[in-house]
Design a protein around this motif. Sequence first.
Motif, PDB file in Angstrom:
ATOM      1  N   ALA A 127       0.820  -1.211   0.000  1.00 17.76           N
ATOM      2  CA  ALA A 127       0.000   0.000   0.000  1.00 17.76           C
ATOM      3  C   ALA A 127       0.853   1.259   0.000  1.00 17.76           C
ATOM      4  CB  ALA A 127      -0.928   0.002   1.214  1.00 17.76           C
ATOM      5  N   ALA A 128       2.166   1.078   0.194  1.00 19.16           N
ATOM      6  CA  ALA A 128       3.035   2.252   0.330  1.00 19.16           C
ATOM      7  C   ALA A 128       2.994   3.142  -0.906  1.00 19.16           C
ATOM      8  CB  ALA A 128       4.465   1.804   0.605  1.00 19.16           C
ATOM      9  N   GLN A 129       2.852   2.505  -2.074  1.00 23.20           N
ATOM     10  CA  GLN A 129       2.854   3.302  -3.299  1.00 23.20           C
ATOM     11  C   GLN A 129       1.669   4.263  -3.357  1.00 23.20           C
ATOM     12  OE1 GLN A 129       1.757   1.000  -6.783  1.00 23.20           O
ATOM     13  NE2 GLN A 129       1.275  -0.745  -5.455  1.00 23.20           N
ATOM     14  N   TYR A 130       0.615   3.976  -2.599  1.00 17.11           N
ATOM     15  CA  TYR A 130      -0.554   4.847  -2.634  1.00 17.11           C
ATOM     16  C   TYR A 130      -0.554   5.880  -1.514  1.00 17.11           C
ATOM     17  CZ  TYR A 130      -2.509   1.651  -6.040  1.00 17.11           C
ATOM     18  OH  TYR A 130      -2.714   0.909  -7.157  1.00 17.11           O
ATOM     19  N   PHE A 131       0.403   5.754  -0.617  1.00 23.42           N
ATOM     20  CA  PHE A 131       0.439   6.683   0.515  1.00 23.42           C
ATOM     21  C   PHE A 131       1.256   7.912   0.113  1.00 23.42           C
ATOM     22  CE2 PHE A 131       1.422   8.425   4.606  1.00 23.42           C
ATOM     23  CZ  PHE A 131       0.285   8.161   5.336  1.00 23.42           C
ATOM     24  N   ASN A 132       0.574   8.986  -0.201  1.00 20.16           N
ATOM     25  CA  ASN A 132       1.253  10.187  -0.683  1.00 20.16           C
ATOM     26  C   ASN A 132       1.439  11.181   0.442  1.00 20.16           C
ATOM     27  OD1 ASN A 132       1.161   9.138  -3.255  1.00 20.16           O
ATOM     28  ND2 ASN A 132      -0.745  10.179  -3.766  1.00 20.16           N
ATOM     29  N   LYS A 133       2.682  11.461   0.748  1.00 19.21           N
ATOM     30  CA  LYS A 133       2.946  12.488   1.744  1.00 19.21           C
ATOM     31  C   LYS A 133       3.130  13.804   1.019  1.00 19.21           C
ATOM     32  CE  LYS A 133       5.922  10.768   4.969  1.00 19.21           C
ATOM     33  NZ  LYS A 133       6.322   9.585   4.244  1.00 19.21           N
ATOM     34  N   ILE A 134       2.348  14.788   1.383  1.00 19.11           N
ATOM     35  CA  ILE A 134       2.492  16.094   0.742  1.00 19.11           C
ATOM     36  C   ILE A 134       3.635  16.846   1.410  1.00 19.11           C
ATOM     37  CG2 ILE A 134       1.355  18.272   0.222  1.00 19.11           C
ATOM     38  CD1 ILE A 134      -1.307  16.681   0.325  1.00 19.11           C
ATOM     39  N   GLN A 135       3.614  16.858   2.719  1.00 14.93           N
ATOM     40  CA  GLN A 135       4.707  17.492   3.446  1.00 14.93           C
ATOM     41  C   GLN A 135       4.799  16.876   4.828  1.00 14.93           C
ATOM     42  OE1 GLN A 135       4.567  21.690   2.937  1.00 14.93           O
ATOM     43  NE2 GLN A 135       6.597  22.029   3.771  1.00 14.93           N
ATOM     44  N   CYS A 136       6.021  16.725   5.326  1.00 14.57           N
ATOM     45  CA  CYS A 136       6.190  16.131   6.638  1.00 14.57           C
ATOM     46  C   CYS A 136       7.501  16.626   7.231  1.00 14.57           C
ATOM     47  CB  CYS A 136       6.166  14.609   6.564  1.00 14.57           C
ATOM     48  SG  CYS A 136       7.552  13.939   5.670  1.00 14.57           S
ATOM     49  N   PHE A 137       7.945  15.982   8.293  1.00 14.19           N
ATOM     50  CA  PHE A 137       9.169  16.439   8.948  1.00 14.19           C
ATOM     51  C   PHE A 137      10.337  15.531   8.622  1.00 14.19           C
ATOM     52  CE2 PHE A 137       6.525  13.951  11.771  1.00 14.19           C
ATOM     53  CZ  PHE A 137       7.368  12.901  12.077  1.00 14.19           C
ATOM     54  N   CYS A 138      10.118  14.603   7.713  1.00 13.58           N
ATOM     55  CA  CYS A 138      11.130  13.601   7.432  1.00 13.58           C
ATOM     56  C   CYS A 138      12.153  14.117   6.429  1.00 13.58           C
ATOM     57  CB  CYS A 138      10.445  12.371   6.861  1.00 13.58           C
ATOM     58  SG  CYS A 138       9.194  12.810   5.666  1.00 13.58           S
ATOM     59  N   PHE A 139      13.195  13.353   6.218  1.00 10.32           N
ATOM     60  CA  PHE A 139      14.203  13.609   5.194  1.00 10.32           C
ATOM     61  C   PHE A 139      15.072  14.822   5.467  1.00 10.32           C
ATOM     62  CE2 PHE A 139      11.417  10.842   2.940  1.00 10.32           C
ATOM     63  CZ  PHE A 139      12.289  10.045   2.251  1.00 10.32           C
ATOM     64  N   GLU A 140      14.809  15.516   6.560  1.00 13.82           N
ATOM     65  CA  GLU A 140      15.676  16.641   6.873  1.00 13.82           C
ATOM     66  C   GLU A 140      16.053  16.575   8.335  1.00 13.82           C
ATOM     67  OE1 GLU A 140      14.426  20.604   5.644  1.00 13.82           O
ATOM     68  OE2 GLU A 140      14.188  19.752   3.630  1.00 13.82           O
ATOM     69  N   GLU A 141      17.199  17.113   8.656  1.00  6.27           N
ATOM     70  CA  GLU A 141      17.631  17.098  10.046  1.00  6.27           C
ATOM     71  C   GLU A 141      16.843  18.136  10.834  1.00  6.27           C
ATOM     72  OE1 GLU A 141      21.794  17.703   9.506  1.00  6.27           O
ATOM     73  OE2 GLU A 141      22.143  15.547   9.659  1.00  6.27           O
ATOM     74  N   GLN A 142      16.476  17.763  12.043  1.00  5.57           N
ATOM     75  CA  GLN A 142      15.714  18.667  12.897  1.00  5.57           C
ATOM     76  C   GLN A 142      16.472  18.826  14.196  1.00  5.57           C
ATOM     77  OE1 GLN A 142      13.057  19.788  11.465  1.00  5.57           O
ATOM     78  NE2 GLN A 142      12.253  18.212  10.107  1.00  5.57           N
ATOM     79  N   LYS A 143      16.628  20.060  14.607  1.00 10.32           N
ATOM     80  CA  LYS A 143      17.381  20.301  15.827  1.00 10.32           C
ATOM     81  C   LYS A 143      16.442  20.729  16.951  1.00 10.32           C
ATOM     82  CE  LYS A 143      21.125  23.016  17.749  1.00 10.32           C
ATOM     83  NZ  LYS A 143      22.224  23.931  17.446  1.00 10.32           N
ATOM     84  N   LEU A 144      16.547  20.056  18.076  1.00 13.01           N
ATOM     85  CA  LEU A 144      15.777  20.453  19.249  1.00 13.01           C
ATOM     86  C   LEU A 144      16.754  20.886  20.337  1.00 13.01           C
ATOM     87  CD1 LEU A 144      12.795  17.989  19.775  1.00 13.01           C
ATOM     88  CD2 LEU A 144      12.846  20.224  18.703  1.00 13.01           C
ATOM     89  N   ALA A 145      16.535  22.073  20.871  1.00 15.30           N
ATOM     90  CA  ALA A 145      17.372  22.538  21.979  1.00 15.30           C
ATOM     91  C   ALA A 145      17.016  21.760  23.236  1.00 15.30           C
ATOM     92  CB  ALA A 145      17.152  24.031  22.194  1.00 15.30           C
ATOM     93  N   ALA A 146      17.864  21.837  24.227  1.00 20.63           N
ATOM     94  CA  ALA A 146      17.637  21.108  25.478  1.00 20.63           C
ATOM     95  C   ALA A 146      16.266  21.474  26.049  1.00 20.63           C
ATOM     96  CB  ALA A 146      18.731  21.442  26.474  1.00 20.63           C
ATOM     97  N   GLY A 147      15.478  20.462  26.371  1.00 17.27           N
ATOM     98  CA  GLY A 147      14.173  20.683  26.986  1.00 17.27           C
ATOM     99  C   GLY A 147      13.084  21.127  26.038  1.00 17.27           C
ATOM    100  N   GLU A 148      13.391  21.268  24.768  1.00 15.67           N
ATOM    101  CA  GLU A 148      12.401  21.769  23.823  1.00 15.67           C
ATOM    102  C   GLU A 148      11.397  20.677  23.447  1.00 15.67           C
ATOM    103  OE1 GLU A 148      13.163  25.287  20.752  1.00 15.67           O
ATOM    104  OE2 GLU A 148      14.152  23.422  20.235  1.00 15.67           O
ATOM    105  N   GLU A 149      10.166  21.117  23.200  1.00 18.61           N
ATOM    106  CA  GLU A 149       9.102  20.186  22.839  1.00 18.61           C
ATOM    107  C   GLU A 149       8.387  20.753  21.628  1.00 18.61           C
ATOM    108  OE1 GLU A 149       6.643  18.473  26.106  1.00 18.61           O
ATOM    109  OE2 GLU A 149       5.020  19.380  24.975  1.00 18.61           O
ATOM    110  N   ILE A 150       8.060  19.906  20.685  1.00 18.11           N
ATOM    111  CA  ILE A 150       7.526  20.466  19.445  1.00 18.11           C
ATOM    112  C   ILE A 150       6.535  19.524  18.770  1.00 18.11           C
ATOM    113  CG2 ILE A 150       9.190  19.623  17.747  1.00 18.11           C
ATOM    114  CD1 ILE A 150       9.373  22.874  17.250  1.00 18.11           C
TER     115      ILE A 150
END
Lengths: 186, 109
Positions: A127-150
């Motif tokens: 089913a993966a071929q039909y699951f279209n992600k328009i935008q997400c948080f994947c594929f890029e590095e994300q930085k969280l500072a100490a104690g940060e919640e997002i």
Amino acid sequence: MRAERDLNMRSTINYVSAVLLTLLGLSYAAVPLYKMLCSETGLDGTPITSLGHKFEPESMVPVAGARPIRILFDSSVADTMKWKFTPETRQIHVVPGETALAFFQAKNPSDEDIVGISTYSVTPAKAAQYFNKIQCFCFEEQKLAAGEEIDMPVFFYVDPEFAYDPWMSDVKTITLHYTFFKSKYQ
Amino acid sequence: MSMGSSWQVFSKATPPERGAFPLDLHGECADIVKQYLACMRSQKGQAVGCRDLTQRYLACRMDKGLMERDSFDNLGFSKEAEAAAAARSGAAPAVPSSPSSSPSSQQTK
């Protein structure tokens, strides 16, 4: 006679050095050229970021009378990763073509800044071929500072073709699983 | 680039069309996230019941420069999509009607 030979020699050298210079230039241009090619065609998993490649709006229309699909969200973190990472929406019911938002929550409870990067998987794999992600948080590095919640959003839809594919008739649930890893570059 | 490619081949999943959302580090749209999650709980996960909040969240991101500005037609909120969704939510039984906070007060461009 001799002058003629000299001229021949010189033009040969000129031709050869021109060819060599061109090849040298091309080898330097290869990186940007390949980048352009990949972001244009989405080759080798590069996100299609060039303009004119938006998903067609006609495909984002809920299919009338289609069977709803349950989308489950699941998460994990790698052993060495100190983030807490959980799905905020456990499940969402959509019909093919309907765009929907899901949220994950990431928290960095440690006392140092951590850069993370995520991968995901879709099960069942067919089913993966039909699951279209328009935008997400994947594929890029994300930085969280100490104690940060997002809150991390995923905006997606299931392709309308799903409704017409006989191989999908037994797929009632699709699970989207994200794993966060600690990035090497920090 | 080749970072996830072997995994990609394995799971046959494709990368997101528009890449990654930048993080909302200052919680500028956190209010709408809360409303959306509450809505999803009350709708028992039926996405169709919270479409207006979905749209408001995307509008918020666009307003705060956390998402590329685009027509909502390209995000699944075209007239056809709205009509189909309305028909569906009308047909869905026993779903409590959502407090219709219409997105028209928002910038929906």
